[in-house]
Design an enzyme around this catalytic site. Structure first.
Site, PDB file in Angstrom:
ATOM      1  N   CYS A   1      68.052 -29.418  42.389  1.00  0.00           N
ATOM      2  CA  CYS A   1      68.375 -28.197  41.655  1.00  0.00           C
ATOM      3  C   CYS A   1      69.568 -27.489  42.297  1.00  0.00           C
ATOM      4  CB  CYS A   1      67.137 -27.303  41.563  1.00  0.00           C
ATOM      5  SG  CYS A   1      67.248 -26.050  40.266  1.00  0.00           S
TER       6      CYS A   1
ATOM      7  N   GLU B   1      60.044 -33.417  42.912  1.00  0.00           N
ATOM      8  CA  GLU B   1      58.905 -33.260  43.830  1.00  0.00           C
ATOM      9  C   GLU B   1      57.619 -32.887  43.110  1.00  0.00           C
ATOM     10  OE1 GLU B   1      61.102 -29.175  44.041  1.00  0.00           O
ATOM     11  OE2 GLU B   1      61.570 -31.293  43.659  1.00  0.00           O
TER      12      GLU B   1
ATOM     13  N   HIS C   1      63.335 -30.986  39.273  1.00  0.00           N
ATOM     14  CA  HIS C   1      62.513 -30.964  40.491  1.00  0.00           C
ATOM     15  C   HIS C   1      61.595 -32.190  40.529  1.00  0.00           C
ATOM     16  CE1 HIS C   1      63.493 -26.872  41.948  1.00  0.00           C
ATOM     17  NE2 HIS C   1      63.709 -26.625  40.663  1.00  0.00           N
TER      18      HIS C   1
END
Length: 557
Positions: free
Chosen positions: A380, A508, A506
Protein backbone atom coordinates in the site's frame (compact mmCIF):
# COMPACT_ATOMS: atom_id res chain seq x y z
CA UNK A 1 -26.77 -25.04 16.71
CA UNK A 2 -24.37 -24.67 19.63
CA UNK A 3 -23.00 -21.42 21.05
CA UNK A 4 -19.83 -20.52 22.94
CA UNK A 5 -19.41 -17.08 24.51
CA UNK A 6 -15.90 -15.98 25.45
CA UNK A 7 -15.68 -13.27 28.10
CA UNK A 8 -12.67 -11.86 29.93
CA UNK A 9 -12.00 -10.65 33.44
CA UNK A 10 -9.52 -9.00 35.80
CA UNK A 11 -7.51 -7.14 33.10
CA UNK A 12 -7.62 -6.57 29.36
CA UNK A 13 -5.22 -8.06 26.78
CA UNK A 14 -5.43 -11.58 28.19
CA UNK A 15 -5.76 -13.14 24.75
CA UNK A 16 -9.49 -13.81 24.46
CA UNK A 17 -9.29 -13.54 20.67
CA UNK A 18 -6.40 -15.95 20.40
CA UNK A 19 -8.14 -18.35 22.78
CA UNK A 20 -11.36 -18.22 20.74
CA UNK A 21 -9.43 -18.71 17.48
CA UNK A 22 -7.48 -21.64 18.94
CA UNK A 23 -10.70 -23.31 20.08
CA UNK A 24 -12.00 -22.83 16.54
CA UNK A 25 -8.90 -24.63 15.23
CA UNK A 26 -9.50 -27.58 17.54
CA UNK A 27 -13.21 -27.89 16.76
CA UNK A 28 -12.54 -27.72 13.01
CA UNK A 29 -9.97 -30.50 13.49
CA UNK A 30 -12.90 -32.49 14.90
CA UNK A 31 -14.75 -31.87 11.61
CA UNK A 32 -17.20 -29.37 13.06
CA UNK A 33 -18.29 -26.33 11.05
CA UNK A 34 -17.26 -23.30 13.08
CA UNK A 35 -17.79 -19.56 12.74
CA UNK A 36 -16.49 -16.80 15.00
CA UNK A 37 -17.62 -13.25 15.71
CA UNK A 38 -16.41 -10.38 17.88
CA UNK A 39 -18.50 -7.89 19.89
CA UNK A 40 -16.62 -4.71 20.81
CA UNK A 41 -18.13 -2.41 23.47
CA UNK A 42 -16.49 0.83 22.25
CA UNK A 43 -18.69 3.53 20.71
CA UNK A 44 -16.75 3.82 17.46
CA UNK A 45 -18.83 2.43 14.62
CA UNK A 46 -15.73 0.51 13.55
CA UNK A 47 -11.99 0.76 14.28
CA UNK A 48 -11.27 2.31 10.88
CA UNK A 49 -10.71 5.80 12.28
CA UNK A 50 -8.68 4.68 15.30
CA UNK A 51 -4.98 5.46 15.65
CA UNK A 52 -2.84 2.29 15.39
CA UNK A 53 -0.88 3.51 18.42
CA UNK A 54 -4.05 3.02 20.48
CA UNK A 55 -5.85 0.13 18.87
CA UNK A 56 -3.30 -1.67 16.72
CA UNK A 57 -4.03 -3.00 13.26
CA UNK A 58 -7.30 -2.49 11.42
CA UNK A 59 -8.18 -5.79 9.76
CA UNK A 60 -10.14 -5.66 6.48
CA UNK A 61 -12.58 -8.35 5.37
CA UNK A 62 -13.61 -9.42 1.87
CA UNK A 63 -16.73 -7.25 1.91
CA UNK A 64 -14.75 -4.15 2.93
CA UNK A 65 -15.60 -4.16 6.63
CA UNK A 66 -12.91 -2.56 8.80
CA UNK A 67 -12.74 -4.69 11.91
CA UNK A 68 -10.84 -5.53 15.07
CA UNK A 69 -7.55 -7.37 14.63
CA UNK A 70 -8.96 -10.43 16.44
CA UNK A 71 -10.87 -11.24 13.25
CA UNK A 72 -7.46 -11.72 11.67
CA UNK A 73 -6.77 -14.43 14.26
CA UNK A 74 -10.13 -16.01 13.43
CA UNK A 75 -9.42 -16.19 9.70
CA UNK A 76 -5.81 -17.34 10.10
CA UNK A 77 -6.60 -20.07 12.64
CA UNK A 78 -9.71 -21.43 10.93
CA UNK A 79 -11.25 -21.83 7.48
CA UNK A 80 -13.71 -19.00 8.12
CA UNK A 81 -14.13 -16.24 5.54
CA UNK A 82 -15.78 -13.52 7.60
CA UNK A 83 -17.97 -10.52 6.73
CA UNK A 84 -19.18 -7.38 8.46
CA UNK A 85 -21.79 -9.54 10.20
CA UNK A 86 -19.00 -11.11 12.26
CA UNK A 87 -18.05 -7.87 14.04
CA UNK A 88 -20.36 -5.66 16.08
CA UNK A 89 -19.55 -2.54 18.09
CA UNK A 90 -21.62 -0.50 20.52
CA UNK A 91 -21.44 2.27 17.95
CA UNK A 92 -23.15 0.07 15.37
CA UNK A 93 -25.74 -1.07 17.90
CA UNK A 94 -26.76 2.42 18.99
CA UNK A 95 -26.64 3.71 15.42
CA UNK A 96 -29.05 0.95 14.39
CA UNK A 97 -31.41 1.64 17.29
CA UNK A 98 -31.46 5.39 16.71
CA UNK A 99 -32.07 5.03 12.97
CA UNK A 100 -34.96 2.68 13.68
CA UNK A 101 -36.41 5.14 16.15
CA UNK A 102 -36.12 8.00 13.64
CA UNK A 103 -37.92 5.92 11.00
CA UNK A 104 -40.71 5.16 13.42
CA UNK A 105 -40.01 1.43 13.53
CA UNK A 106 -40.75 1.28 17.25
CA UNK A 107 -44.26 2.68 16.74
CA UNK A 108 -44.03 5.32 19.44
CA UNK A 109 -42.61 3.07 22.15
CA UNK A 110 -40.07 4.32 24.66
CA UNK A 111 -36.71 3.14 23.32
CA UNK A 112 -34.55 1.50 26.02
CA UNK A 113 -31.45 -0.60 26.47
CA UNK A 114 -33.74 -3.52 27.33
CA UNK A 115 -35.21 -4.75 25.07
CA UNK A 116 -34.23 -2.62 22.06
CA UNK A 117 -30.44 -2.51 22.38
CA UNK A 118 -30.17 -6.12 23.55
CA UNK A 119 -32.47 -7.25 20.72
CA UNK A 120 -30.06 -5.80 18.15
CA UNK A 121 -27.16 -7.67 19.79
CA UNK A 122 -29.07 -10.96 19.90
CA UNK A 123 -30.13 -10.40 16.31
CA UNK A 124 -26.51 -10.36 15.19
CA UNK A 125 -25.93 -13.78 16.78
CA UNK A 126 -29.06 -15.14 15.13
CA UNK A 127 -27.96 -13.86 11.71
CA UNK A 128 -25.20 -16.46 11.78
CA UNK A 129 -27.46 -19.13 13.29
CA UNK A 130 -30.08 -18.70 10.59
CA UNK A 131 -27.58 -19.46 7.81
CA UNK A 132 -27.57 -23.15 8.82
CA UNK A 133 -23.98 -23.47 7.62
CA UNK A 134 -22.38 -23.98 11.00
CA UNK A 135 -22.42 -26.35 13.95
CA UNK A 136 -20.86 -23.97 16.48
CA UNK A 137 -20.89 -20.17 16.80
CA UNK A 138 -18.06 -18.74 18.95
CA UNK A 139 -18.68 -15.16 20.09
CA UNK A 140 -15.98 -13.15 21.81
CA UNK A 141 -17.02 -10.21 23.99
CA UNK A 142 -14.36 -7.50 24.00
CA UNK A 143 -13.34 -5.55 27.07
CA UNK A 144 -13.30 -6.68 30.68
CA UNK A 145 -16.21 -7.90 32.78
CA UNK A 146 -17.48 -4.99 34.84
CA UNK A 147 -16.83 -2.31 32.22
CA UNK A 148 -19.95 -0.18 31.99
CA UNK A 149 -19.99 -0.15 28.18
CA UNK A 150 -19.96 -3.95 28.07
CA UNK A 151 -23.04 -4.49 30.24
CA UNK A 152 -25.61 -4.50 27.39
CA UNK A 153 -23.67 -7.29 25.64
CA UNK A 154 -23.55 -9.45 28.76
CA UNK A 155 -27.24 -8.83 29.39
CA UNK A 156 -27.98 -9.86 25.80
CA UNK A 157 -26.08 -13.10 26.37
CA UNK A 158 -28.08 -13.79 29.53
CA UNK A 159 -31.32 -13.39 27.58
CA UNK A 160 -30.02 -15.41 24.65
CA UNK A 161 -29.15 -18.38 26.88
CA UNK A 162 -32.73 -18.43 28.19
CA UNK A 163 -34.08 -18.40 24.63
CA UNK A 164 -31.94 -21.21 23.16
CA UNK A 165 -31.57 -23.31 26.31
CA UNK A 166 -28.52 -23.64 28.60
CA UNK A 167 -27.75 -27.10 27.20
CA UNK A 168 -26.79 -25.42 23.90
CA UNK A 169 -24.46 -22.80 25.34
CA UNK A 170 -21.06 -22.58 27.03
CA UNK A 171 -19.91 -19.44 28.78
CA UNK A 172 -16.10 -19.51 28.75
CA UNK A 173 -14.34 -16.98 30.97
CA UNK A 174 -10.70 -16.01 30.35
CA UNK A 175 -9.14 -14.71 33.53
CA UNK A 176 -5.80 -13.90 35.16
CA UNK A 177 -4.27 -16.00 37.92
CA UNK A 178 -1.27 -13.86 38.93
CA UNK A 179 1.88 -15.20 40.55
CA UNK A 180 3.03 -13.13 43.55
CA UNK A 181 6.79 -13.57 43.84
CA UNK A 182 7.00 -12.39 47.44
CA UNK A 183 4.47 -15.02 48.50
CA UNK A 184 5.72 -17.67 46.05
CA UNK A 185 2.18 -18.57 45.07
CA UNK A 186 -0.56 -18.10 42.53
CA UNK A 187 -3.48 -15.98 43.69
CA UNK A 188 -7.04 -16.99 42.84
CA UNK A 189 -8.85 -14.02 44.38
CA UNK A 190 -8.88 -11.87 41.18
CA UNK A 191 -10.57 -14.72 39.33
CA UNK A 192 -13.05 -15.24 42.15
CA UNK A 193 -13.96 -11.54 42.06
CA UNK A 194 -14.31 -11.56 38.27
CA UNK A 195 -16.62 -14.57 38.33
CA UNK A 196 -18.61 -12.94 41.13
CA UNK A 197 -19.09 -9.90 38.88
CA UNK A 198 -20.35 -12.17 36.09
CA UNK A 199 -22.81 -13.78 38.48
CA UNK A 200 -24.18 -10.36 39.47
CA UNK A 201 -25.03 -9.90 35.80
CA UNK A 202 -26.69 -13.32 35.68
CA UNK A 203 -23.98 -15.38 33.95
CA UNK A 204 -22.27 -18.46 35.35
CA UNK A 205 -19.18 -19.65 33.45
CA UNK A 206 -18.87 -23.36 32.75
CA UNK A 207 -15.19 -23.14 31.72
CA UNK A 208 -12.35 -21.07 33.18
CA UNK A 209 -9.36 -20.33 30.96
CA UNK A 210 -6.65 -19.35 33.44
CA UNK A 211 -3.83 -17.17 32.13
CA UNK A 212 -0.89 -17.79 34.43
CA UNK A 213 2.90 -17.54 34.48
CA UNK A 214 3.26 -20.67 36.60
CA UNK A 215 1.58 -24.10 36.32
CA UNK A 216 -1.75 -24.52 38.10
CA UNK A 217 -1.28 -27.21 40.71
CA UNK A 218 -4.08 -29.42 41.98
CA UNK A 219 -4.79 -27.23 44.99
CA UNK A 220 -5.21 -24.11 42.88
CA UNK A 221 -7.54 -25.92 40.49
CA UNK A 222 -9.63 -27.22 43.38
CA UNK A 223 -9.85 -23.77 44.93
CA UNK A 224 -10.96 -22.15 41.65
CA UNK A 225 -13.44 -24.96 41.11
CA UNK A 226 -15.00 -24.56 44.56
CA UNK A 227 -15.20 -20.77 44.72
CA UNK A 228 -16.26 -20.29 41.09
CA UNK A 229 -18.70 -23.24 40.88
CA UNK A 230 -16.87 -24.72 37.92
CA UNK A 231 -15.97 -28.38 37.47
CA UNK A 232 -12.35 -29.04 38.34
CA UNK A 233 -11.69 -30.50 34.88
CA UNK A 234 -13.09 -27.26 33.42
CA UNK A 235 -10.31 -25.19 35.03
CA UNK A 236 -7.99 -24.90 32.02
CA UNK A 237 -4.42 -23.69 32.29
CA UNK A 238 -3.26 -21.31 29.56
CA UNK A 239 0.32 -20.18 30.09
CA UNK A 240 2.38 -18.09 27.71
CA UNK A 241 3.71 -20.31 24.93
CA UNK A 242 7.47 -20.50 24.58
CA UNK A 243 7.94 -19.90 20.87
CA UNK A 244 4.89 -18.97 18.79
CA UNK A 245 1.18 -18.24 19.16
CA UNK A 246 0.47 -21.22 16.90
CA UNK A 247 1.35 -23.46 19.83
CA UNK A 248 -1.77 -22.31 21.70
CA UNK A 249 -4.21 -24.78 20.07
CA UNK A 250 -1.83 -27.60 20.94
CA UNK A 251 -1.46 -26.53 24.59
CA UNK A 252 -5.23 -26.16 24.97
CA UNK A 253 -5.73 -29.58 23.40
CA UNK A 254 -3.27 -31.07 25.90
CA UNK A 255 -5.44 -29.53 28.65
CA UNK A 256 -8.47 -31.30 27.18
CA UNK A 257 -10.40 -28.16 26.22
CA UNK A 258 -11.83 -29.42 22.93
CA UNK A 259 -13.05 -32.68 24.44
CA UNK A 260 -14.54 -30.78 27.39
CA UNK A 261 -16.43 -28.45 25.05
CA UNK A 262 -17.79 -31.35 23.03
CA UNK A 263 -18.91 -33.12 26.22
CA UNK A 264 -20.66 -30.02 27.58
CA UNK A 265 -22.45 -29.38 24.29
CA UNK A 266 -23.25 -33.08 23.69
CA UNK A 267 -21.36 -33.13 20.40
CA UNK A 268 -20.13 -36.49 19.12
CA UNK A 269 -17.02 -35.98 17.01
CA UNK A 270 -13.96 -37.94 15.92
CA UNK A 271 -10.62 -37.27 17.58
CA UNK A 272 -8.99 -34.13 16.18
CA UNK A 273 -6.53 -34.45 13.33
CA UNK A 274 -3.79 -31.99 14.22
CA UNK A 275 -0.99 -33.51 12.13
CA UNK A 276 -0.68 -30.63 9.65
CA UNK A 277 -0.86 -28.05 12.42
CA UNK A 278 1.89 -29.83 14.38
CA UNK A 279 4.10 -29.95 11.28
CA UNK A 280 3.66 -26.21 10.77
CA UNK A 281 4.49 -25.46 14.40
CA UNK A 282 7.55 -27.69 14.20
CA UNK A 283 8.83 -25.72 11.20
CA UNK A 284 8.23 -22.47 13.09
CA UNK A 285 9.97 -23.63 16.26
CA UNK A 286 12.98 -25.44 14.78
CA UNK A 287 13.83 -23.94 11.37
CA UNK A 288 17.00 -25.07 9.63
CA UNK A 289 18.09 -21.54 8.66
CA UNK A 290 17.41 -17.90 9.46
CA UNK A 291 17.06 -14.67 7.53
CA UNK A 292 17.18 -11.05 8.68
CA UNK A 293 14.45 -8.74 7.40
CA UNK A 294 13.93 -5.04 8.06
CA UNK A 295 10.40 -3.73 8.51
CA UNK A 296 10.41 0.05 8.08
CA UNK A 297 7.24 1.53 9.55
CA UNK A 298 5.85 4.40 11.57
CA UNK A 299 3.99 2.57 14.34
CA UNK A 300 6.87 0.45 15.58
CA UNK A 301 6.22 0.97 19.30
CA UNK A 302 2.92 -0.89 19.05
CA UNK A 303 3.25 -4.66 18.83
CA UNK A 304 -0.10 -5.17 17.09
CA UNK A 305 0.08 -2.32 14.55
CA UNK A 306 1.50 -4.66 11.87
CA UNK A 307 0.20 -7.94 13.30
CA UNK A 308 -0.92 -9.53 10.03
CA UNK A 309 2.37 -8.63 8.32
CA UNK A 310 4.46 -10.33 10.99
CA UNK A 311 2.23 -13.40 10.85
CA UNK A 312 2.39 -13.51 7.03
CA UNK A 313 6.18 -13.45 7.20
CA UNK A 314 6.02 -16.31 9.69
CA UNK A 315 3.78 -18.36 7.38
CA UNK A 316 5.98 -17.78 4.34
CA UNK A 317 9.24 -18.44 6.18
CA UNK A 318 7.93 -21.67 7.70
CA UNK A 319 7.08 -22.93 4.22
CA UNK A 320 10.81 -22.52 3.42
CA UNK A 321 11.92 -24.09 6.73
CA UNK A 322 13.30 -20.71 7.72
CA UNK A 323 13.32 -18.56 10.83
CA UNK A 324 13.14 -14.76 10.79
CA UNK A 325 15.09 -12.16 12.68
CA UNK A 326 12.96 -9.04 12.41
CA UNK A 327 14.70 -5.69 12.53
CA UNK A 328 11.99 -3.15 13.30
CA UNK A 329 13.01 0.32 12.20
CA UNK A 330 11.22 3.60 12.83
CA UNK A 331 10.99 5.30 9.44
CA UNK A 332 11.80 8.72 10.89
CA UNK A 333 15.21 7.44 11.96
CA UNK A 334 16.13 6.89 8.28
CA UNK A 335 15.54 10.44 7.10
CA UNK A 336 19.25 11.31 7.31
CA UNK A 337 20.85 8.04 6.28
CA UNK A 338 20.07 4.34 5.98
CA UNK A 339 23.29 2.39 5.43
CA UNK A 340 24.11 1.87 9.09
CA UNK A 341 20.72 0.34 9.83
CA UNK A 342 20.04 -1.59 6.60
CA UNK A 343 23.49 -2.84 5.58
CA UNK A 344 23.07 -6.21 7.30
CA UNK A 345 19.53 -7.15 6.21
CA UNK A 346 18.55 -9.61 3.49
CA UNK A 347 15.24 -7.89 2.67
CA UNK A 348 13.30 -4.68 3.22
CA UNK A 349 9.54 -4.54 3.78
CA UNK A 350 7.64 -1.25 3.98
CA UNK A 351 4.06 -1.58 5.28
CA UNK A 352 1.06 0.69 4.82
CA UNK A 353 0.17 3.78 6.80
CA UNK A 354 -1.30 7.26 6.61
CA UNK A 355 0.15 10.76 6.85
CA UNK A 356 3.44 12.42 5.99
CA UNK A 357 5.38 11.51 9.15
CA UNK A 358 8.28 9.19 8.32
CA UNK A 359 7.64 9.19 4.56
CA UNK A 360 11.08 10.50 3.60
CA UNK A 361 12.67 7.76 5.68
CA UNK A 362 10.61 5.15 3.85
CA UNK A 363 11.62 6.68 0.52
CA UNK A 364 15.28 6.40 1.54
CA UNK A 365 14.75 2.74 2.49
CA UNK A 366 13.17 2.03 -0.90
CA UNK A 367 16.11 3.68 -2.66
CA UNK A 368 18.54 1.54 -0.64
CA UNK A 369 16.74 -1.65 -1.67
CA UNK A 370 16.59 -0.59 -5.33
CA UNK A 371 20.22 0.48 -5.62
CA UNK A 372 21.70 -2.42 -3.62
CA UNK A 373 19.48 -5.04 -5.32
CA UNK A 374 18.07 -6.04 -1.92
CA UNK A 375 14.69 -7.85 -2.09
CA UNK A 376 11.89 -5.38 -1.45
CA UNK A 377 8.18 -5.71 -0.68
CA UNK A 378 6.05 -2.58 -0.44
CA UNK A 379 2.48 -2.79 0.80
CA UNK A 380 0.00 0.00 0.00
CA UNK A 381 1.89 3.11 1.17
CA UNK A 382 5.05 1.02 0.76
CA UNK A 383 4.32 0.75 -2.96
CA UNK A 384 3.58 4.46 -3.17
CA UNK A 385 6.83 5.60 -1.56
CA UNK A 386 8.75 3.23 -3.86
CA UNK A 387 6.98 4.85 -6.81
CA UNK A 388 7.87 8.34 -5.61
CA UNK A 389 11.50 7.32 -5.07
CA UNK A 390 11.82 5.82 -8.56
CA UNK A 391 10.21 8.87 -10.15
CA UNK A 392 12.60 11.21 -8.35
CA UNK A 393 15.83 9.25 -8.64
CA UNK A 394 15.55 7.37 -11.93
CA UNK A 395 13.08 9.40 -13.99
CA UNK A 396 14.48 12.69 -12.65
CA UNK A 397 11.02 13.99 -11.75
CA UNK A 398 12.44 16.02 -8.89
CA UNK A 399 9.12 17.20 -7.45
CA UNK A 400 7.45 13.80 -7.61
CA UNK A 401 5.17 13.33 -4.63
CA UNK A 402 1.77 12.21 -3.43
CA UNK A 403 -1.09 14.64 -3.00
CA UNK A 404 -1.57 13.04 0.40
CA UNK A 405 1.69 14.66 1.51
CA UNK A 406 1.62 17.78 -0.67
CA UNK A 407 -1.80 18.57 -2.11
CA UNK A 408 -0.27 21.24 -4.39
CA UNK A 409 2.60 19.17 -5.76
CA UNK A 410 3.43 19.88 -9.39
CA UNK A 411 4.24 16.20 -10.05
CA UNK A 412 1.51 14.07 -8.45
CA UNK A 413 2.72 10.57 -9.31
CA UNK A 414 0.38 9.40 -6.52
CA UNK A 415 -2.96 11.15 -6.35
CA UNK A 416 -6.39 10.94 -4.79
CA UNK A 417 -8.91 8.59 -6.35
CA UNK A 418 -11.40 10.56 -8.44
CA UNK A 419 -14.34 9.24 -6.43
CA UNK A 420 -12.59 10.32 -3.20
CA UNK A 421 -12.39 14.02 -4.07
CA UNK A 422 -15.76 14.91 -2.57
CA UNK A 423 -15.43 12.67 0.49
CA UNK A 424 -15.28 14.44 3.85
CA UNK A 425 -16.22 11.71 6.36
CA UNK A 426 -13.25 9.49 7.26
CA UNK A 427 -15.03 6.35 8.45
CA UNK A 428 -15.55 3.52 5.92
CA UNK A 429 -15.01 5.88 3.00
CA UNK A 430 -11.83 4.49 1.43
CA UNK A 431 -11.51 1.93 -1.33
CA UNK A 432 -12.20 -1.12 0.79
CA UNK A 433 -12.59 -4.85 0.43
CA UNK A 434 -11.83 -7.41 -2.26
CA UNK A 435 -11.16 -6.23 -5.82
CA UNK A 436 -9.86 -8.20 -8.81
CA UNK A 437 -6.38 -7.64 -10.21
CA UNK A 438 -5.36 -8.57 -13.75
CA UNK A 439 -1.76 -9.79 -13.89
CA UNK A 440 0.37 -8.94 -16.92
CA UNK A 441 1.75 -12.02 -18.66
CA UNK A 442 5.49 -12.53 -18.65
CA UNK A 443 6.07 -10.53 -15.46
CA UNK A 444 7.60 -11.54 -12.15
CA UNK A 445 4.12 -11.13 -10.67
CA UNK A 446 2.74 -13.83 -12.98
CA UNK A 447 5.53 -16.21 -11.93
CA UNK A 448 4.85 -15.47 -8.27
CA UNK A 449 1.09 -15.94 -8.44
CA UNK A 450 1.03 -18.60 -11.16
CA UNK A 451 -2.13 -16.94 -12.45
CA UNK A 452 -3.28 -13.97 -14.54
CA UNK A 453 -6.12 -12.83 -12.31
CA UNK A 454 -6.29 -12.65 -8.51
CA UNK A 455 -8.47 -10.99 -5.89
CA UNK A 456 -6.98 -8.98 -3.03
CA UNK A 457 -8.19 -6.81 -0.14
CA UNK A 458 -7.77 -3.03 -0.29
CA UNK A 459 -7.74 -0.13 2.18
CA UNK A 460 -6.56 3.15 0.68
CA UNK A 461 -7.56 6.49 -0.87
CA UNK A 462 -4.64 7.26 -3.18
CA UNK A 463 -3.55 5.61 -6.44
CA UNK A 464 -0.70 5.68 -8.95
CA UNK A 465 -1.26 8.45 -11.49
CA UNK A 466 -1.45 6.66 -14.86
CA UNK A 467 -0.29 9.83 -16.66
CA UNK A 468 3.25 8.85 -15.61
CA UNK A 469 3.01 5.22 -16.73
CA UNK A 470 4.83 5.38 -20.07
CA UNK A 471 7.53 7.71 -18.83
CA UNK A 472 8.38 5.49 -15.88
CA UNK A 473 7.99 2.24 -17.81
CA UNK A 474 10.69 3.40 -20.21
CA UNK A 475 13.10 3.47 -17.26
CA UNK A 476 12.20 -0.01 -15.99
CA UNK A 477 9.18 0.66 -13.76
CA UNK A 478 6.65 -2.04 -14.70
CA UNK A 479 2.98 -2.01 -13.78
CA UNK A 480 2.49 -5.76 -13.60
CA UNK A 481 -1.06 -5.76 -12.24
CA UNK A 482 -4.05 -3.52 -12.92
CA UNK A 483 -7.76 -3.34 -12.32
CA UNK A 484 -9.65 -5.33 -14.99
CA UNK A 485 -10.34 -2.17 -17.02
CA UNK A 486 -6.68 -1.17 -16.85
CA UNK A 487 -7.31 2.21 -15.22
CA UNK A 488 -5.81 1.51 -11.77
CA UNK A 489 -2.32 0.25 -10.98
CA UNK A 490 -2.47 -2.60 -8.46
CA UNK A 491 1.00 -4.14 -8.65
CA UNK A 492 4.40 -2.79 -9.64
CA UNK A 493 7.85 -4.29 -10.10
CA UNK A 494 11.26 -3.20 -11.41
CA UNK A 495 12.55 -4.76 -14.60
CA UNK A 496 16.21 -5.04 -13.56
CA UNK A 497 15.91 -6.18 -9.97
CA UNK A 498 15.79 -9.71 -8.49
CA UNK A 499 12.70 -8.94 -6.35
CA UNK A 500 11.34 -5.44 -6.09
CA UNK A 501 7.57 -5.67 -5.78
CA UNK A 502 4.96 -3.23 -4.52
CA UNK A 503 1.21 -3.71 -4.31
CA UNK A 504 -1.61 -1.25 -3.72
CA UNK A 505 -3.55 -3.83 -1.73
CA UNK A 506 -2.91 -5.71 1.54
CA UNK A 507 -1.86 -9.31 0.84
CA UNK A 508 -1.23 -9.89 4.55
CA UNK A 509 -4.98 -10.22 5.09
CA UNK A 510 -5.17 -13.46 3.10
CA UNK A 511 -2.19 -15.42 4.41
CA UNK A 512 -2.70 -18.58 6.48
CA UNK A 513 -0.28 -20.88 8.37
CA UNK A 514 -0.27 -23.68 5.81
CA UNK A 515 -1.14 -21.42 2.87
CA UNK A 516 1.29 -18.48 2.81
CA UNK A 517 0.50 -15.61 0.48
CA UNK A 518 2.48 -15.83 -2.81
CA UNK A 519 3.97 -12.33 -2.48
CA UNK A 520 5.34 -13.08 0.98
CA UNK A 521 6.55 -16.52 -0.07
CA UNK A 522 8.34 -15.04 -3.09
CA UNK A 523 9.83 -12.33 -0.88
CA UNK A 524 11.23 -14.86 1.61
CA UNK A 525 12.66 -16.98 -1.21
CA UNK A 526 14.37 -13.91 -2.66
CA UNK A 527 15.73 -12.93 0.78
CA UNK A 528 17.17 -16.41 1.24
CA UNK A 529 18.84 -16.13 -2.14
CA UNK A 530 20.26 -12.77 -1.12
CA UNK A 531 21.66 -14.23 2.08
CA UNK A 532 22.89 -17.57 0.77
CA UNK A 533 26.48 -16.93 1.73
CA UNK A 534 25.48 -15.62 5.14
CA UNK A 535 22.70 -18.05 6.03
CA UNK A 536 23.15 -19.53 9.47
CA UNK A 537 21.70 -22.69 10.87
CA UNK A 538 19.30 -22.19 13.75
CA UNK A 539 20.13 -24.05 16.92
CA UNK A 540 17.91 -27.05 17.47
CA UNK A 541 18.54 -27.76 21.15
CA UNK A 542 15.79 -27.73 23.76
CA UNK A 543 16.53 -24.21 24.96
CA UNK A 544 17.09 -22.25 21.81
CA UNK A 545 14.66 -22.63 18.96
CA UNK A 546 12.92 -19.29 18.71
CA UNK A 547 11.52 -18.25 15.37
CA UNK A 548 11.28 -14.56 16.23
CA UNK A 549 13.54 -13.67 19.15
CA UNK A 550 13.38 -10.37 20.97
CA UNK A 551 12.85 -7.95 18.13
CA UNK A 552 15.53 -5.40 17.41
CA UNK A 553 13.92 -2.00 17.62
CA UNK A 554 15.87 0.89 16.15
CA UNK A 555 14.59 3.97 18.01
CA UNK A 556 13.69 7.25 16.43
CA UNK A 557 16.51 9.79 16.56
Amino acid sequence: MKYIFVTGGVVSSLGKGLTAASLGTLLEARRLRVVLQKFDPYLNVDPGTMNPFQHGEVYVLNDGAETDLDLGHYERFTNCVLTRHNNLTSGQVYETVILKERRGDYLGKTVQVIPHVTDVIKGRIRELSDENKYDVVITEIGGTTGDIEGLPFLEAIRQFILEVGPENVINMHVTLVPYIKAAHELKTKPTQQSVAKLREIGLQPQVLICRAEQPLDRDVRRKLSMFCSVSEKAVIEERDVEHTIYEVPLTLHSEGLDQLVCDLLHLETPAPDLADWRKFVERVVTPSKRVKIAVVGKYMDVRDAYKSIYESLTHAAASEDCGIDLKLIDAESLEHGVDAQLKDVAGVLIPGGFGVRGVEGKINAARFARERKVPFLGLCLGMQVATIEFARSVCVIKNANSTEFDKNTSEPVISLLEEQRGVHNKGASMRLGTWPTKIVEGTLAERIYGDTEVTERHRHRYEFNMKYRERMNAKGFVISGTSPDGTLAELIELRDHPYFVGCQYHPEFQSKPNKPHPLFKGFIQACLGQQTSRATHARADQESPRRVPERELVPQR
